[in-house]
Structure formats: structure tokens, C-alpha cells
Scaffold this motif. Structure first.
Motif, PDB file in Angstrom:
ATOM      1  N   SER A  25       0.807  -1.203   0.000  1.00 46.99           N
ATOM      2  CA  SER A  25       0.000   0.000   0.000  1.00 46.99           C
ATOM      3  C   SER A  25       0.849   1.266   0.000  1.00 46.99           C
ATOM      4  N   VAL A  26       2.161   1.128  -0.184  1.00 43.05           N
ATOM      5  CA  VAL A  26       3.048   2.281  -0.220  1.00 43.05           C
ATOM      6  C   VAL A  26       3.981   2.149  -1.411  1.00 43.05           C
ATOM      7  N   LYS A  27       4.079   3.203  -2.218  1.00 44.02           N
ATOM      8  CA  LYS A  27       4.951   3.199  -3.386  1.00 44.02           C
ATOM      9  C   LYS A  27       6.020   4.266  -3.206  1.00 44.02           C
ATOM     10  N   TYR A  28       7.249   3.943  -3.614  1.00 49.72           N
ATOM     11  CA  TYR A  28       8.346   4.902  -3.555  1.00 49.72           C
ATOM     12  C   TYR A  28       8.904   5.126  -4.959  1.00 49.72           C
ATOM     13  N   VAL A  29       9.419   6.316  -5.194  1.00 50.83           N
ATOM     14  CA  VAL A  29      10.166   6.598  -6.413  1.00 50.83           C
ATOM     15  C   VAL A  29      11.460   7.294  -5.997  1.00 50.83           C
ATOM     16  N   LYS A  30      12.407   7.317  -6.932  1.00 50.34           N
ATOM     17  CA  LYS A  30      13.689   7.954  -6.682  1.00 50.34           C
ATOM     18  C   LYS A  30      13.818   9.159  -7.600  1.00 50.34           C
ATOM     19  N   VAL A  31      14.218  10.304  -7.033  1.00 46.43           N
ATOM     20  CA  VAL A  31      14.382  11.529  -7.814  1.00 46.43           C
ATOM     21  C   VAL A  31      15.573  11.371  -8.755  1.00 46.43           C
ATOM     22  N   LYS A  32      15.355  11.633 -10.052  1.00 43.15           N
ATOM     23  CA  LYS A  32      16.411  11.521 -11.065  1.00 43.15           C
ATOM     24  C   LYS A  32      16.388  12.776 -11.947  1.00 43.15           C
ATOM     25  N   THR A  33      17.060  13.825 -11.496  1.00 38.50           N
ATOM     26  CA  THR A  33      17.080  15.072 -12.266  1.00 38.50           C
ATOM     27  C   THR A  33      18.196  15.084 -13.291  1.00 38.50           C
ATOM     28  N   GLY A  34      19.154  14.160 -13.169  1.00 36.40           N
ATOM     29  CA  GLY A  34      20.274  14.117 -14.097  1.00 36.40           C
ATOM     30  C   GLY A  34      21.434  14.992 -13.676  1.00 36.40           C
ATOM     31  N   ASP A  35      21.260  15.772 -12.609  1.00 45.59           N
ATOM     32  CA  ASP A  35      22.323  16.664 -12.139  1.00 45.59           C
ATOM     33  C   ASP A  35      22.247  16.745 -10.629  1.00 45.59           C
ATOM     34  N   ASP A  36      23.350  16.370  -9.958  1.00 45.13           N
ATOM     35  CA  ASP A  36      23.352  16.365  -8.499  1.00 45.13           C
ATOM     36  C   ASP A  36      23.127  17.752  -7.917  1.00 45.13           C
ATOM     37  N   GLY A  50      18.456  11.744  -6.310  1.00 44.43           N
ATOM     38  CA  GLY A  50      18.669  10.499  -5.574  1.00 44.43           C
ATOM     39  C   GLY A  50      17.775  10.309  -4.372  1.00 44.43           C
ATOM     40  N   THR A  51      16.962  11.311  -4.027  1.00 47.99           N
ATOM     41  CA  THR A  51      16.075  11.209  -2.858  1.00 47.99           C
ATOM     42  C   THR A  51      14.979  10.177  -3.100  1.00 47.99           C
ATOM     43  N   LEU A  52      14.724   9.330  -2.097  1.00 42.62           N
ATOM     44  CA  LEU A  52      13.588   8.415  -2.140  1.00 42.62           C
ATOM     45  C   LEU A  52      12.382   9.118  -1.537  1.00 42.62           C
ATOM     46  N   VAL A  53      11.255   9.031  -2.198  1.00 42.03           N
ATOM     47  CA  VAL A  53      10.076   9.747  -1.729  1.00 42.03           C
ATOM     48  C   VAL A  53       8.846   8.856  -1.862  1.00 42.03           C
ATOM     49  N   GLU A  54       7.962   8.957  -0.898  1.00 45.39           N
ATOM     50  CA  GLU A  54       6.741   8.153  -0.864  1.00 45.39           C
ATOM     51  C   GLU A  54       5.673   8.770  -1.748  1.00 45.39           C
ATOM     52  N   VAL A  55       5.077   7.955  -2.609  1.00 44.42           N
ATOM     53  CA  VAL A  55       3.995   8.393  -3.498  1.00 44.42           C
ATOM     54  C   VAL A  55       2.662   7.959  -2.915  1.00 44.42           C
ATOM     55  N   ILE A  56       1.740   8.907  -2.748  1.00 49.12           N
ATOM     56  CA  ILE A  56       0.449   8.586  -2.133  1.00 49.12           C
ATOM     57  C   ILE A  56      -0.720   8.791  -3.098  1.00 49.12           C
ATOM     58  N   GLY A  57      -0.406   9.173  -4.345  1.00 45.30           N
ATOM     59  CA  GLY A  57      -1.470   9.357  -5.324  1.00 45.30           C
ATOM     60  C   GLY A  57      -0.900   9.958  -6.597  1.00 45.30           C
ATOM     61  N   SER A  58      -1.761  10.223  -7.562  1.00 43.38           N
ATOM     62  CA  SER A  58      -1.294  10.818  -8.810  1.00 43.38           C
ATOM     63  C   SER A  58      -2.436  11.532  -9.512  1.00 43.38           C
ATOM     64  N   LYS A 118       1.570  12.688  -6.407  1.00 36.07           N
ATOM     65  CA  LYS A 118       1.330  13.277  -5.090  1.00 36.07           C
ATOM     66  C   LYS A 118       2.231  12.552  -4.101  1.00 36.07           C
ATOM     67  N   VAL A 119       3.059  13.299  -3.373  1.00 38.20           N
ATOM     68  CA  VAL A 119       4.058  12.679  -2.509  1.00 38.20           C
ATOM     69  C   VAL A 119       3.922  13.159  -1.070  1.00 38.20           C
ATOM     70  N   ASN A 120       4.443  12.333  -0.178  1.00 36.08           N
ATOM     71  CA  ASN A 120       4.448  12.644   1.253  1.00 36.08           C
ATOM     72  C   ASN A 120       5.891  12.854   1.687  1.00 36.08           C
ATOM     73  N   ILE A 121       6.194  14.054   2.177  1.00 36.63           N
ATOM     74  CA  ILE A 121       7.553  14.372   2.617  1.00 36.63           C
ATOM     75  C   ILE A 121       7.477  14.792   4.077  1.00 36.63           C
ATOM     76  N   ALA A 122       7.839  13.838   4.954  1.00 38.62           N
ATOM     77  CA  ALA A 122       7.828  14.099   6.400  1.00 38.62           C
ATOM     78  C   ALA A 122       6.484  14.653   6.857  1.00 38.62           C
ATOM     79  N   SER A 133      -4.570  -4.244 -15.441  1.00 36.32           N
ATOM     80  CA  SER A 133      -3.963  -4.012 -14.134  1.00 36.32           C
ATOM     81  C   SER A 133      -4.136  -2.548 -13.770  1.00 36.32           C
ATOM     82  N   LEU A 134      -4.477  -2.272 -12.512  1.00 42.34           N
ATOM     83  CA  LEU A 134      -4.691  -0.907 -12.039  1.00 42.34           C
ATOM     84  C   LEU A 134      -3.573  -0.489 -11.093  1.00 42.34           C
ATOM     85  N   LYS A 135      -3.289   0.809 -11.049  1.00 39.73           N
ATOM     86  CA  LYS A 135      -2.241   1.351 -10.193  1.00 39.73           C
ATOM     87  C   LYS A 135      -2.840   2.065  -8.984  1.00 39.73           C
ATOM     88  N   ILE A 136      -2.027   2.215  -7.949  1.00 41.65           N
ATOM     89  CA  ILE A 136      -2.482   2.881  -6.733  1.00 41.65           C
ATOM     90  C   ILE A 136      -2.967   4.298  -7.045  1.00 41.65           C
TER      91      ILE A 136
END
Length: 554
Positions: free
Chosen positions: A215-226, A249-257, A263-267, A329-332
């Protein structure tokens, strides 16, 4: 004659066993650790192993001192017979028990003397120092990596971050709503859980990698430039306000789209990021692709009943059974039109495609009328029959919870909900019977109502959900948050927070499930409210409003 001596010996042995205070785990029970508490098995497990003394009370909410933790860890790791070394510990008599266990704990590196050479045995220990001691004792430490990111959000810069990370991935603790609370004082029930989980895998929490959680999805930030962070915006639009920026490179929780916006949850703060600057491959180091021009969000279908997907991937089948062929197949977060429901199977439509999904993984949302209409809600009045629960001055938990539950039932029925009571009379049902009742009646939400007890100073309301087993942990947390907020505001209760815990009836459910502790019967102020008919109505209304707001949230 020999036969007579043998029989006499057996009789004597049986008498000793019967009279012995050292009872087996099966018969021994602390009077203040009821079976429904999440730590019931663990507390009695460590007592049976001699890590804590068997006595009338365990005092689960008492704070632990450094000397207590030292002794428990030394015994738990089998080091109680290690020879002492010549060591001066300021303030401790070398002939005392405290000195013995402090000496061994210091030898083993569980603790470190302060700059003045003091062990401070009677100092209440904080969770951060406990984490260090437990990590050393059981050799639990994990570097923070993409494979094992730091899930507990309040220790990212803590000196013991790797040790706390080790406890998380060993199944020792998952914190409280993703927070470890390092400065909080350690209490006996929590440490019993931690030690039991470290000693025996049967008690360990089920650990899931962030990208594998149901019930929790994460993605990793990939901007191409540190040096180029990713903006977090207040709304799903490139022109909306920037509320944060995430380093590459930040991992962030996705709670919707919404369309291409995640839509992400940051702290605890919600915001939106563009999906093209992220990757679901948490180990990928390839630069992010150049995003195409964002497309407008896909319009939400219009229907009387919608279903919002609550898990990462949800199979759509050609018929209402788990062996039918897959059609999609359906996504969160994805929404679909619900055409009909039969038992646990919902017939849905998405565009021109129809199919069937298990409704456990849908949050059902009425598009017209009362949000609670037709929702299948189980109300569980705690205890009952021979199990009175908490008791004070002839007032019992089982009576209070049934009174509030019946009032809640009436309010939900008037809103058109399909309400199922685990008990409507003073009758006892096991915890397993209560969860089985919910499942066999195709429940969509489960609310268990209880009353607390502890020292007379403890007071307030707390609401629990489970993330260890319940696949709808995120939905459960949402529901718990709405209910907690309403009770605190409407009944003017001390806010003890929303907590992630493994109570049987919520961890063995697979829908949005919460356990509400209305207040402390042992506290004079809470007692007046808990035994008041006026407040029984207020509590019931607050829980009703929490359920209403949960289902109103689209």
C-alpha cells in the motif's frame, strides 16, 4: 517396599510442582497484561526465559532505567556468567547486582561510561540509547542505501542512524507513524517487544522494501544533475507554488497521482512532483529522460459509485474469482467506475473495458448522497461477557464500549451505512472470531472501541492502525487520523496521537481497520467523561464524523 518409595517420590514431586511459584508460560500471566495487548506473547516469552521476573504485575507503561536495560540485555544474550573485570564505576558498589550487570554490559560495549566515569544506573533511558545498546547486543546495524533506505523519517541525521536502520530491517521496530522518536523515554512494554523480536523470529515484524510495500509506493528523484534539485509543488501544475526541493537520488513516498503529477508525502507534508524526473528503479543511476510536454490529467469517470485503488498493483479479471484470466492491471490511486458488487468482488468499468476486482483493494466512494451510504462497516465493542476489560469503581470497559458502539451504530444506520456489530449484548467473543466475522461479512471498514488504564496521570485518546500485516495500512492510518482528530476536538481530550501498533484485531484485518482507546478509566478527568452519558454521545458522534470525513475524502 521399593514400589512404595517410588510412588511416594512421584507424589512429592507432583506436590512441589503444583505449589511452585515458578509456573509454566501456559499458566503464568501478569495481571496487568491482558491478552489483547500487542505485547502479550512477547512479555510472557521473556518472562519465561528469565529476562524479567515473574510477579503479579509487569507494569508495561513504566519507564526503564539504564540498569534495567543492562541486566535484561546481559541475560538475553547469555552473558550473565561472564567474569567481571577490575573496573571502577563511580557510584556503584562492586558487591551490588547493579555493578555486576553494568560491568558486563560495559565490557560487551552495550553502554559507554560518561566523561565522569559514571554509569548512571537509575537514569531513565531514551530510545536512542536503547537502540545503540540493542544494536550492539544483537549485532544489528545497516548502512543507509537505496536497497535499505532509512524509512524512519526523524533520524536521518542522527548519530545512530545506521543502528536504528538495523533495528528496522531486522523487524525489531517500525516506529510510530514512520518516526522513531529517539528522545522519548523507553517503556517496559516496548522493550519487551524489541527483545523478544531480536531473540525469536516468530515475533519479528514483517519487513518490506519500500518499493515492495503493498500500500506504499516509492520513487527515486532523477534530475540528471546532483546540483539540480526537483521542485515540490503545492498543486499538480508547473505554475503552482514551490513548497520544497528534493536533491537528486532522494527516495520519496507516493500517495497518489493526477496525470503526470505524483502526489508525494515528505515528512508528513503533501505535495506534487513531475513523474518524468523520477524512477521506480531505486538502484538506477542513469540520467533522467527529458520530459515531453505534460499532457492534461485524465478526467475522472462520472458514476454513482467510484473505486479508488489502494494498493500498488491491482489485477482486473474477466470474472469474479481469483482464477479468472487477467484483462488489465490498475495502479495505486487510480479511480474506476463500480457497476455492481457481489460479496468481495466488484464489477468495474474503465473506459470501454469492464472486469472484476477484489473490493478489499478499493476505497469505495459515493459520488452522490451521503458518503457512508451502503458502506459495510463493522463496529467492534471491546471485551464482553466474562472479560470485563478495565475496571474502576464498578465501571467496566465492556459496558462503556458497548454503550458508545450502539450509539455509533444508530448514527451510521441513519446515514444509510450497512453496520455490523461484533457484539450487541454482554457476550464474549475471541479476537479471532471478531476478525473472522468482519471478513465473512465482506467488511469495508473496521472500528474497534476500547478504554485504557495505566497510572492515574496517564490521560487522553489514542487511535491505532497496523502496518505490519494489514495491506490497507495507508487507508487505516487515514481513518485513524480522522477519528482521532474528531475525538480530541469534540470531547476535549488530551491528544496521545495516531500510532502504528500490532493489536490483533487490526493486524488480522485486510481493510481500513483502527482500534480506538477513548480515554483512561484510571484517570479522574477521563473517568468522568467515560462514565457520562453525554460524553458517550460525543464519543459516538466523533467516531461517526471521522468515518464520514474518511469516506468524503476522494
Amino acid at each position: 517396599m521399593n514400589y512404595f518409595k517410588w510412588a511416594t517420590t512421584i507424589l512429592l514431586l507432583l506436590t512441589i510442582l503444583i505449589l511452585s511459584p515458578l509456573q509454566s508460560l501456559a499458566s503464568f500471566k501478569f495481571s496487568d497484561v491482558p491478552a489483547e495487548r500487542e505485547y502479550f506473547k512477547e512479555v510472557h516469552y521473556i518472562a519465561n526465559k528469565g529476562i524479567v521476573n515473574k510477579s503479579i504485575n509487569f507494569n508495561p507503561r513504566d519507564k526503564l532505567r539504564r540498569s534495567h536495560v543492562a541486566k535484561m540485555l546481559v541475560i538475553a544474550t547469555g552473558n550473565q556468567n561472564v567474569p567481571l573485570i577490575n573496573m571502577k564505576i563511580v557510584g556503584l558498589d562492586p558487591a551490588s547486582e547493579q555493578y555486576k550487570y553494568a560491568n558486563i554490559a560495559l565490557q560487551k560495549g552495550f553502554f559507554i561510561l560518561n566523561s565522569n566515569g559514571r554509569f548512571n544506573p537509575n537514569e531513565e533511558i531514551k530510545r536512542e540509547e536503547m537502540a545503540y545498546a540493542l544494536s550492539v547486543a544483537f549485532k544489528l546495524s545497516e548502512k543507509v542505501t537505496a536497497q535499505k533506505p532509512l524509512v524512519l523519517t526523524d533520524v536521518s541525521n542522527h548519530k545512530y542512524a545506521e543502528r536504528i536502520n538495523g533495528l528496522y530491517y531486522a523487524g525489531i521496530t517500525q516506529g510510530d507513524n514512520k518516526k522513531f522518536l529517539p528522545q522519548e523515554k523507553l517503556i517496559r512494554s516496548h522493550f519487551a517487544l524489541f527483545v523478544a523480536r531480536a531473540l525469536d523470529k516468530q515475533f519479528a515484524l514483517k519487513v518490506k522494501a519500500p518499493d515492495q510495500q503493498s500500500s506504499v509506493k516509492y520513487v527515486k528523484v532523477k534530475t540528471g544533475d546532483d546540483k539540480d534539485p526537483l521542485n515540490v509543488r503545492s498543486a499538480p501544475s508547473a505554475s503552482s507554488k514551490i513548497i520544497d526541493a528534493l536533491p537528486n537520488g532522494t527516495l520519496v513516498e507516493v500517495i497518489g497521482s493526477t496525470g503526470v503529477w505524483l502526489k508525494v508525502n515528505i515528512a508528513g507534508v503533501e505535495g506534487y512532483i513531475h513523474e518524468y524526473y523520477t524512477t521506480t528503479n531505486l538502484d538506477s543511476d542513469k540520467p533522467a529522460p527529458i520530459p515531453p510536454k505534460p499532457e492534461p490529467p485524465t478526467p475522472t469517470p462520472s458514476a454513482k459509485l467510484m473505486g479508488k485503488v489502494t494498493v500498488t498493483n491491482l489485477n482486473v479479471r474477466s470474472a469474479g474469482n481469483s482464477s479468472a484470466p487477467l484483462v488489465a492491471s490498475l495502479k495505486i490511486g487510480q479511480k474506476v467506475e463500480v457497476l455492481s458488487i457481489s460479496g468481495y468482488w466488484a464489477k468495474i468499468r474503465m473506459g470501454s473495458t469492464t472486469g472484476y476486482v477484489h473490493k478489499t483493494y478499493l476505497k469505495l466512494l459515493n459520488q452522490t448522497g451521503n458518503p457512508l451510504r451502503d458502506r459495510v462497516i463493522v463496529v467492534d465493542a471491546g471485551h464482553g461477557g466474562h472479560d470485563p476489560g478495565t475496571v474502576k469503581s464498578s465501571q467496566t470497559e465492556k459496558t462503556i464500549t458497548l454503550n458508545v458502539s450502539k450509539k455509533l451504530e444508530a448514527k451510521l444506520r441513519s446515514a444509510g451505512a450497512k453496520v455490523l456489530m461484533t457484539r450487541s449484548t454482554d457476550k464474549y467473543y475471541s479476537l479471532e472470531e471478531r476478525t473472522n466475522f468482519a471478513k465473512s461479512n465482506y467488511a469495508e471498514a473496521f472500528v474497534s472501541i476500547h478504554v485504557n488504564a495505566a497510572g492515574f496521570t496517564a490521560k487522553g485518546t489514542e487511535t491505532f492502525y497496523d502496518s505490519s500485516s494489514n495491506v490497507n495500512a495507508t487507508e487505516s492510518r487515514d481513518l485513524a487520523t480522522f477519528i482521532q482528530r474528531n475525538i480530541v476536538q469534540k470531547a476535549n481530550m488530551v491528544d496521545r496521537g495516531v500510532k502504528d501498533s500490532r493489536f490483533y484485531v487490526i493486524r488480522n484485518n485486510n481493510v481500513a481497520a483502527v482500534l480506538v482507546e477513548l480515554g483512561f478509566l484510571s484517570n479522574a478527568d477521563d473517568y468522568k467523561k467515560l462514565t457520562s452519558e453525554t460524553y458517550a454521545n460525543i464519543y459516538a458522534d466523533a467516531i461517526y464524523q471521522g468515518l464520514y470525513q474518511y469516506y468524503y475524502k476522494q
